[in-house]
Design an enzyme around this catalytic site. Structure first.
Site, PDB file in Angstrom:
ATOM      1  N   SER A  50       0.855  -1.199   0.000  1.00 33.78           N
ATOM      2  CA  SER A  50       0.000   0.000   0.000  1.00 33.78           C
ATOM      3  C   SER A  50       0.887   1.244   0.000  1.00 33.78           C
ATOM      4  O   SER A  50       2.101   1.161   0.233  1.00 33.78           O
ATOM      5  CB  SER A  50      -0.882  -0.002   1.256  1.00 33.78           C
ATOM      6  N   ASP A  82      -1.221  -1.708  -3.928  1.00 30.13           N
ATOM      7  CA  ASP A  82      -2.570  -1.817  -3.365  1.00 30.13           C
ATOM      8  C   ASP A  82      -3.139  -0.408  -3.156  1.00 30.13           C
ATOM      9  O   ASP A  82      -2.506   0.442  -2.522  1.00 30.13           O
ATOM     10  CB  ASP A  82      -2.469  -2.557  -2.023  1.00 30.13           C
ATOM     11  N   HIS A  83      -4.323  -0.161  -3.676  1.00 28.15           N
ATOM     12  CA  HIS A  83      -5.015   1.127  -3.493  1.00 28.15           C
ATOM     13  C   HIS A  83      -4.178   2.343  -3.888  1.00 28.15           C
ATOM     14  O   HIS A  83      -4.076   3.310  -3.105  1.00 28.15           O
ATOM     15  CB  HIS A  83      -5.508   1.291  -2.048  1.00 28.15           C
ATOM     16  N   HIS A 180     -13.049  -3.242   4.519  1.00 27.92           N
ATOM     17  CA  HIS A 180     -11.705  -3.375   5.091  1.00 27.92           C
ATOM     18  C   HIS A 180     -11.751  -3.456   6.619  1.00 27.92           C
ATOM     19  O   HIS A 180     -12.685  -2.980   7.242  1.00 27.92           O
ATOM     20  CB  HIS A 180     -10.837  -2.176   4.686  1.00 27.92           C
ATOM     21  N   LYS A 184     -16.481  -5.723  10.093  1.00 28.89           N
ATOM     22  CA  LYS A 184     -17.154  -5.700   8.792  1.00 28.89           C
ATOM     23  C   LYS A 184     -18.677  -5.763   8.902  1.00 28.89           C
ATOM     24  O   LYS A 184     -19.378  -5.209   8.078  1.00 28.89           O
ATOM     25  CB  LYS A 184     -16.654  -6.864   7.933  1.00 28.89           C
ATOM     26  N   GLY A 212     -11.124  -6.565   1.167  1.00 27.49           N
ATOM     27  CA  GLY A 212     -11.776  -6.683   2.471  1.00 27.49           C
ATOM     28  C   GLY A 212     -12.230  -8.105   2.750  1.00 27.49           C
ATOM     29  O   GLY A 212     -13.316  -8.332   3.273  1.00 27.49           O
ATOM     30  N   SER A 214     -10.783 -10.495   4.691  1.00 28.51           N
ATOM     31  CA  SER A 214     -10.343 -11.196   5.909  1.00 28.51           C
ATOM     32  C   SER A 214     -11.536 -11.755   6.665  1.00 28.51           C
ATOM     33  O   SER A 214     -12.635 -11.191   6.649  1.00 28.51           O
ATOM     34  CB  SER A 214      -9.553 -10.241   6.825  1.00 28.51           C
ATOM     35  N   ASP A 256      -5.323  -8.731   4.516  1.00 29.85           N
ATOM     36  CA  ASP A 256      -4.338  -8.026   5.339  1.00 29.85           C
ATOM     37  C   ASP A 256      -4.672  -8.190   6.823  1.00 29.85           C
ATOM     38  O   ASP A 256      -3.851  -8.638   7.633  1.00 29.85           O
ATOM     39  CB  ASP A 256      -4.331  -6.530   4.951  1.00 29.85           C
ATOM     40  N   ARG A 281      14.249 -10.988  17.990  1.00 31.23           N
ATOM     41  CA  ARG A 281      14.073 -12.233  17.223  1.00 31.23           C
ATOM     42  C   ARG A 281      13.162 -13.205  17.950  1.00 31.23           C
ATOM     43  O   ARG A 281      12.530 -14.051  17.329  1.00 31.23           O
ATOM     44  CB  ARG A 281      15.432 -12.883  16.960  1.00 31.23           C
TER      45      ARG A 281
END
Ligand code: G3H
Ligand code: 13P
Ligand code: ZN
Length: 309
Positions: A50, A82-83, A180, A184, A212, A214, A256, A281
């Protein structure tokens, strides 16, 4: 394996009853987790960046990381914007090596959206870069109100056909009820499959894109909250609906939020379980594994396992 463009991947996906996963990337661990998953599942892949990701990590860093992923994995990987919100941004990433772009003029009036997409197409096509456009609005939770408002917000099938013809875009993001982020739906998730099929009838063989997408899996929301998060009850698109959508015209599915949730849940867990640790880590490593597991799972939902070679 060189970078590939979405055009060749979509041709196979359309006839094959599967979609390519388009996963957003922001840093090394996210790229590695996604690419390792696709490698193990032998799946074609779209890594999407993005405007915000590009300014967070810098174009050059992301490109070098993806170059390493291409070299080490041998997978067909698309590098996609993206977008994209302007012609100038699309031009910059095309000049900088992306193999696919989205120009999102969905907030503009119909004719202005077409004019913007066409301007990007005229620059992208001679350089071998396909263009994704968007028609209709991905309504947020507050905008899901009633049936008559759906017609104003969701993609109109007749307009979709005219839009594709006049703009010259190569794929089209459609609004059929997804949105998104993690919030939702207020109650029952509902996608307008009838509308999706009408769009497919108007545009036979033309690749459609689902943004959108997910699913906001409860397990990961709960895990965030178990380890100190304060996420309100969230609701996404059930994975069964995604699997249904990819059987026909939907060739690209954008994910995403599910990756963000998986990563955040694992980092929260690591902080709580090892409060004495300060080696990055030891929390970014598990986060990378969480991304990998989530992406593997999604590749099965999209039915694109084994489709890379
Ligand atoms: O749809 C947008 C993607 O989730 C990327 O989000 O603009 O915060 O990077 P971002
Ligand atoms: P989600 O927020 O549902 O993951 O959608 C991501 C997206 O559409 C990126 O363009
Ligand atoms: Zn999107």
């Amino acid at each position: 394996m060189p970078k590939v463009s979405t055009k060749e991947l979509f041709e196979k996906a359309y006839g094959g009853g599967y979609a390519i996963g388009a996963f957003n990337v922001n840093n090394m661990e996210i790229i590695q987790g996604i690419v390792e998953a696709a490698e193990e599942e032998n799946a074609p892949l779209i890594l999407q960046i993005s405007k915000g990701a590009r300014s967070y990590a810098k174009h050059e860093y992301l490109m070098k990381l993806i170059e390493a992923a291409l070299e080490l994995s041998g997978l067909p990987i698309v590098v996609h914007l993206d977008h994209g919100d302007s012609f100038e941004l699309c031009k910059a990433v095309i000049d900088g090596g992306f193999s696919s772009v989205m120009i999102d003029g969905s907030h503009l009036p119909f004719d202005e959206n077409i004019a913007l997409v066409k301007k990007v197409v005229d620059y992208a096509h001679p350089r071998g870069v396909p263009v994704e456009a968007e028609l209709g609005k991905l309504a947020g939770i507050e905008e899901h109100v009633n049936v008559s408002e759906k017609d104003a917000i969701f993609t109109n099938p007749d307009e979709a056909q005219e839009f594709v013809e006049r703009s010259g875009c190569d794929s089209l993001a459609v609004a059929i009820g997804t949105s998104h982020g993690a919030y939702k739906f207020k109650t029952e998730p509902q996608l307008d499959f009838e509308r999706l099929h009408q769009i497919e009838e108007k545009l036979p063989g033309f690749p459609l894109v689902l943004h959108g997408a997910s699913s906001v899996l409860k397990e990961f929301v709960d895990m965030c909250n178990q380890y100190g998060g304060k996420l309100p009850g969230a609701m996404g698109v059930p994975e069964s609906m995604i699997s249904e959508a990819v059987k026909t015209g939907v060739c690209k599915v954008n994910i995403d939020t599910d990756l963000r949730l998986a990563m955040t849940a694992e980092i929260r867990k690591a902080f709580v379980e090892n409060p004495e640790n300060f080696d990055p880590r030891k929390y970014l490593g598990p986060a990378r594994t969480a991304i990998k597991e989530m992406v593997k799972h999604k590749l099965h939902v999209l039915n694109c396992v084994g489709k890379a070679k």
